[in-house]
Design a protein around this motif. Structure first.
Motif, PDB file in Angstrom:
ATOM      1  N   HIS A 102     -13.937   2.688  -5.429  1.00 34.51           N
ATOM      2  CA  HIS A 102     -13.143   1.472  -4.977  1.00 34.51           C
ATOM      3  C   HIS A 102     -13.221   0.328  -5.954  1.00 34.51           C
ATOM      4  N   LEU A 103     -14.442   0.009  -6.392  1.00 36.83           N
ATOM      5  CA  LEU A 103     -14.647  -0.927  -7.300  1.00 36.83           C
ATOM      6  C   LEU A 103     -14.008  -0.731  -8.705  1.00 36.83           C
ATOM      7  N   GLY A 104     -14.080   0.633  -9.214  1.00 33.25           N
ATOM      8  CA  GLY A 104     -13.289   0.606 -10.448  1.00 33.25           C
ATOM      9  C   GLY A 104     -11.981   0.384 -10.413  1.00 33.25           C
ATOM     10  N   HIS A 105     -11.253   0.747  -9.243  1.00 28.65           N
ATOM     11  CA  HIS A 105      -9.890   0.724  -9.074  1.00 28.65           C
ATOM     12  C   HIS A 105      -9.606  -1.088  -9.194  1.00 28.65           C
ATOM     13  N   PHE A 106     -10.258  -1.812  -8.526  1.00 27.30           N
ATOM     14  CA  PHE A 106      -9.944  -3.318  -8.372  1.00 27.30           C
ATOM     15  C   PHE A 106     -10.193  -3.749  -9.899  1.00 27.30           C
ATOM     16  N   VAL A 107     -11.445  -3.513 -10.532  1.00 22.84           N
ATOM     17  CA  VAL A 107     -11.505  -4.137 -11.827  1.00 22.84           C
ATOM     18  C   VAL A 107     -10.282  -3.893 -12.836  1.00 22.84           C
ATOM     19  N   LEU A 108     -10.001  -2.741 -12.934  1.00 22.45           N
ATOM     20  CA  LEU A 108      -8.763  -2.255 -13.697  1.00 22.45           C
ATOM     21  C   LEU A 108      -7.575  -2.926 -13.195  1.00 22.45           C
ATOM     22  N   ARG A 109      -7.263  -3.077 -12.002  1.00 22.12           N
ATOM     23  CA  ARG A 109      -6.260  -3.783 -11.464  1.00 22.12           C
ATOM     24  C   ARG A 109      -6.247  -5.220 -11.988  1.00 22.12           C
ATOM     25  N   LEU A 110      -7.353  -5.927 -12.371  1.00 23.86           N
ATOM     26  CA  LEU A 110      -7.609  -7.311 -12.766  1.00 23.86           C
ATOM     27  C   LEU A 110      -7.286  -7.047 -14.251  1.00 23.86           C
ATOM     28  N   ALA A 111      -7.762  -5.979 -14.995  1.00 19.01           N
ATOM     29  CA  ALA A 111      -7.466  -5.639 -16.549  1.00 19.01           C
ATOM     30  C   ALA A 111      -6.043  -5.422 -16.879  1.00 19.01           C
ATOM     31  N   PHE A 112      -5.084  -4.779 -16.065  1.00 19.22           N
ATOM     32  CA  PHE A 112      -4.070  -4.175 -16.105  1.00 19.22           C
ATOM     33  C   PHE A 112      -2.840  -4.848 -15.696  1.00 19.22           C
ATOM     34  N   CYS A 113      -3.062  -6.155 -14.997  1.00 16.84           N
ATOM     35  CA  CYS A 113      -1.955  -6.892 -14.259  1.00 16.84           C
ATOM     36  C   CYS A 113      -1.312  -7.737 -15.066  1.00 16.84           C
ATOM     37  N   ARG A 114      -1.758  -7.958 -16.264  1.00 12.61           N
ATOM     38  CA  ARG A 114      -1.333  -8.900 -17.136  1.00 12.61           C
ATOM     39  C   ARG A 114      -0.009  -8.752 -17.990  1.00 12.61           C
ATOM     40  N   SER A 115       0.596  -7.692 -18.026  1.00  9.32           N
ATOM     41  CA  SER A 115       1.866  -7.316 -18.800  1.00  9.32           C
ATOM     42  C   SER A 115       2.350  -6.335 -18.100  1.00  9.32           C
ATOM     43  N   GLU A 116       3.699  -6.253 -18.106  1.00 12.49           N
ATOM     44  CA  GLU A 116       4.455  -5.183 -17.664  1.00 12.49           C
ATOM     45  C   GLU A 116       4.175  -3.947 -18.099  1.00 12.49           C
ATOM     46  N   GLU A 117       3.955  -3.697 -19.291  1.00 11.97           N
ATOM     47  CA  GLU A 117       3.531  -2.214 -19.913  1.00 11.97           C
ATOM     48  C   GLU A 117       2.325  -2.013 -19.339  1.00 11.97           C
ATOM     49  N   LEU A 118       1.416  -2.744 -19.189  1.00  9.97           N
ATOM     50  CA  LEU A 118       0.237  -2.527 -18.456  1.00  9.97           C
ATOM     51  C   LEU A 118       0.190  -2.081 -17.173  1.00  9.97           C
ATOM     52  N   ARG A 119       1.078  -2.842 -16.387  1.00 11.05           N
ATOM     53  CA  ARG A 119       1.057  -2.500 -15.121  1.00 11.05           C
ATOM     54  C   ARG A 119       1.833  -0.953 -14.873  1.00 11.05           C
ATOM     55  N   ARG A 120       3.048  -0.904 -15.779  1.00 10.28           N
ATOM     56  CA  ARG A 120       3.786   0.422 -15.709  1.00 10.28           C
ATOM     57  C   ARG A 120       2.747   1.514 -15.885  1.00 10.28           C
ATOM     58  N   ARG A 121       1.903   1.553 -17.005  1.00  7.68           N
ATOM     59  CA  ARG A 121       1.044   2.511 -16.994  1.00  7.68           C
ATOM     60  C   ARG A 121      -0.063   2.720 -16.179  1.00  7.68           C
ATOM     61  N   PHE A 122      -0.490   1.568 -15.476  1.00  9.76           N
ATOM     62  CA  PHE A 122      -1.482   1.810 -14.621  1.00  9.76           C
ATOM     63  C   PHE A 122      -0.888   2.376 -13.342  1.00  9.76           C
ATOM     64  N   VAL A 123       0.218   2.022 -12.847  1.00  9.00           N
ATOM     65  CA  VAL A 123       0.800   2.445 -11.721  1.00  9.00           C
ATOM     66  C   VAL A 123       1.094   4.188 -11.778  1.00  9.00           C
ATOM     67  N   LYS A 124       1.423   4.254 -12.936  1.00  7.82           N
ATOM     68  CA  LYS A 124       1.779   5.800 -13.302  1.00  7.82           C
ATOM     69  C   LYS A 124       0.547   6.849 -13.131  1.00  7.82           C
ATOM     70  N   SER A 125      -0.406   6.189 -13.901  1.00  6.39           N
ATOM     71  CA  SER A 125      -1.852   6.983 -14.006  1.00  6.39           C
ATOM     72  C   SER A 125      -2.632   7.167 -12.434  1.00  6.39           C
ATOM     73  N   GLU A 126      -2.391   5.880 -11.738  1.00  9.23           N
ATOM     74  CA  GLU A 126      -3.248   5.848 -10.667  1.00  9.23           C
ATOM     75  C   GLU A 126      -2.655   6.658  -9.530  1.00  9.23           C
ATOM     76  N   THR A 127      -1.053   6.684  -9.695  1.00  7.61           N
ATOM     77  CA  THR A 127      -0.292   7.692  -8.749  1.00  7.61           C
ATOM     78  C   THR A 127      -0.647   8.985  -8.867  1.00  7.61           C
ATOM     79  N   MET A 128      -0.737   9.450 -10.201  1.00  7.04           N
ATOM     80  CA  MET A 128      -0.924  10.723 -10.496  1.00  7.04           C
ATOM     81  C   MET A 128      -2.400  11.238 -10.100  1.00  7.04           C
ATOM     82  N   LEU A 129      -3.339  10.373 -10.241  1.00  8.34           N
ATOM     83  CA  LEU A 129      -4.669  10.529  -9.683  1.00  8.34           C
ATOM     84  C   LEU A 129      -4.784  10.781  -8.167  1.00  8.34           C
ATOM     85  N   PHE A 130      -4.153   9.822  -7.446  1.00  2.56           N
ATOM     86  CA  PHE A 130      -4.006   9.909  -5.996  1.00  2.56           C
ATOM     87  C   PHE A 130      -3.313  11.149  -5.619  1.00  2.56           C
ATOM     88  N   ARG A 131      -2.225  11.866  -6.563  1.00  6.78           N
ATOM     89  CA  ARG A 131      -1.586  13.024  -6.102  1.00  6.78           C
ATOM     90  C   ARG A 131      -2.551  14.019  -6.335  1.00  6.78           C
TER      91      ARG A 131
END
Length: 492
Positions: A102-131
């Motif tokens: 839980h904590l790791g996800h939210f720390v990375l959310r802080l790190a990767f919310c700052r640009s469109e490219e980072l957000r796109r890659r973060f969402v794609k990887s997190e969705t695959m991990l959840f899958r």
């Protein structure tokens, strides 16, 4: 009629795991952590999760099959981010595991919310991990998790399904539909919630609703997860300026973001030494460099041999690599003394200009810090080398033409040929430099594509590359020199 919320509350109260803070392994990360943590926890939880997300990106870039990816990521999760079921041994603290997740996800959310490219890659990887976690979870566990959430879908009634029977059968001809019994289960959702199924024509559309069979429920859940993560990332980005004055957290977030862009975590835990009884001497480096060094270190070594000199950044990168490779301080001094100016540098000049820096790299001068060898993330994100410098990552810092020439020149005798270059160049152009390096390792070590350094592991550290190469050579030598079993011989 009992509402969904009341049923979920009653179910939670009746659950034998109601005492757990985190009752489910699966998590939509809707609520942020609300407890105090140390900076060490803040960073370590994020780095462990970043390892998993980086491996997912690597698998996607290498077009690994879904089953191969599931196997690789599951193994990585067990190593760095284990999440056991509620039925696990009482010796396992499942709450502590889920807290780190839980904590790791939210720390990375802080790190990767700052640009469109980072957000796109973060969402794609997190969705695959959840899958992957969703598909590996027990069905009862999945059902309990879904019951605890509020989803904007409803189960279609039998009467409604019977009225649409012919159209549903046309869309799903292989789905069993009993003659005298209840029809198969379907969910009604907004068609925008399942764009992948709509694109593949796997759902019936009526009045803005998509009729999704229970067998395709995973698609609804994954789309719901992705939409929530995207929405929460946008909100996080708007709140991020409040951290501008916190000089403790922002550098950590910057390093984590660099790690994702580089494809690997920004830490030095991959430094590898020989430590197995093999003594590395200065005289062995020339031969070992041709057989076992990755391109970045091979480039530094060859330029040192050619120019009899390296600029400071190159000396530092190569010295720390050799240190991690197993070269002792005394042997390092011998190696550099022979290398500079063809071994003709005077002792006083050598001691004054170079020896101090070598000893400093080994922690014997200055503040006596034990500097680790540079990992791939640090090398990739380092400053662009000038025309006179040799440090950095060739896959990032070389032009495509120079990279191709270097690969064929340095690894041509190890199986590298021009037919492999287009694939490697594609990885480079897509920014997956560590994947390109991993492919070079596979080709030059005659390893099946996708196996990487072993078990699908990607190159994340020059020393890891060199160590795996030496280990592979030892295995090969052992196999070639093994005595023949007479009983295994068959007369022709």
């Amino acid at each position: 009629m009992i509402s969904r919320e009341k049923r979920a509350a009653a179910s939670a109260a009746a659950s034998p795991y109601a005492h757990l803070t985190y009752q489910h392994r699966l998590n939509f990360y809707d609520e942020p952590p609300r407890y105090n943590i140390t900076l060490d926890e803040f960073e370590s939880c994020a780095i462990d999760r970043l390892r998993i997300l980086s491996e997912i990106e690597s698998c996607l870039a290498r077009n690994r099959s879904p089953e191969d990816m599931k196997t690789v990521i599951d193994a990585q999760c067990r190593k760095f981010l284990p999440l056991d079921a509620n039925t696990a041994s009482k010796l396992v603290d499942v709450d502590a595991q889920r807290k780190r997740d839980h904590l790791g996800h939210f720390v990375l959310r802080l790190a990767f919310c700052r640009s469109e490219e980072l957000r796109r890659r973060f969402v794609k990887s997190e969705t695959m991990l959840f899958r992957i976690r969703y598909e590996l979870a027990d069905q009862n566990e999945v059902n309990q998790f879904l019951e605890s959430k509020k989803f904007a879908w409803e189960k279609a009634s039998n009467g409604e399904l019977q009225s649409l029977k012919s159209e549903l059968i046309a869309v799903h001809p292989r789905l069993p539909w009993p003659e005298n019994g209840s029809p198969p289960a379907y969910y009604k959702v907004n068609w925008t919630s399942v764009p992948d199924l709509v694109a593949q024509r796997k759902v019936l559309l009526r009045l803005g609703k998509a009729y999704v069979p229970a067998t395709e429920q995973e698609s609804i859940v994954l789309q719901e997860f992705q939409e929530r993560i995207e929405s929460n990332l946008d909100r996080t980005a708007k709140a991020l300026p409040r951290l501008d004055e916190d000089d403790r957290i922002l550098p950590i977030l910057g390093h984590l973001a660099d790690g994702l862009l580089a494809g690997i975590p920004m830490d030095s835990s991959f430094a590898v030494t020989e430590g197995d009884g093999v003594t590395i001497t200065a005289d062995m480096i020339e031969d070992l460099s041709r057989k076992h060094f990755p391109l970045c270190m091979r480039n530094l070594h060859d330029n040192l041999r050619k120019d009899k000199h390296l600029k400071h950044a190159g000396r530092l990168q190569y010295t720390l690599f050799l240190k991690g490779f197993g070269l002792t301080l005394d042997e390092a001094i011998v190696f550099w003394r022979k290398s500079y100016r063809g071994g003709k540098v005077k002792d006083d000049d050598f001691n004054k200009e170079y020896k101090y820096n070598i000893r400093h790299s080994y922690g014997q001068e200055g503040k006596r810090a034990d500097y680790p060898p540079m990992n791939c993330a640090r090398i990739i994100t380092s400053q662009q080398p000038s025309a006179q410098e040799s440090h950095g990552c060739p896959f990032k810092h070389f032009s495509i033409e120079n990279l191709d020439t270097a690969l064929l020149t340095k690894y041509g005798s190890c199986g590298m040929n021009s037919s492999a270059l287009p694939e490697i160049n594609k990885y480079v152009k897509d920014g997956h430099y560590h994947v390109a390096c991993t492919r070079v390792y596979e080709i030059t070590h005659n390893i099946r594509k996708g196996e990487g350094l072993g078990g699908g592991e990607s190159v994340t550290h020059p020393n890891l590359y060199a160590r795996r190469s030496m280990d592979a050579a030892k295995v090969l030598i052992k196999a070639e020199t093994a005595p023949v079993d007479p009983s295994a011989m068959v007369e022709g």
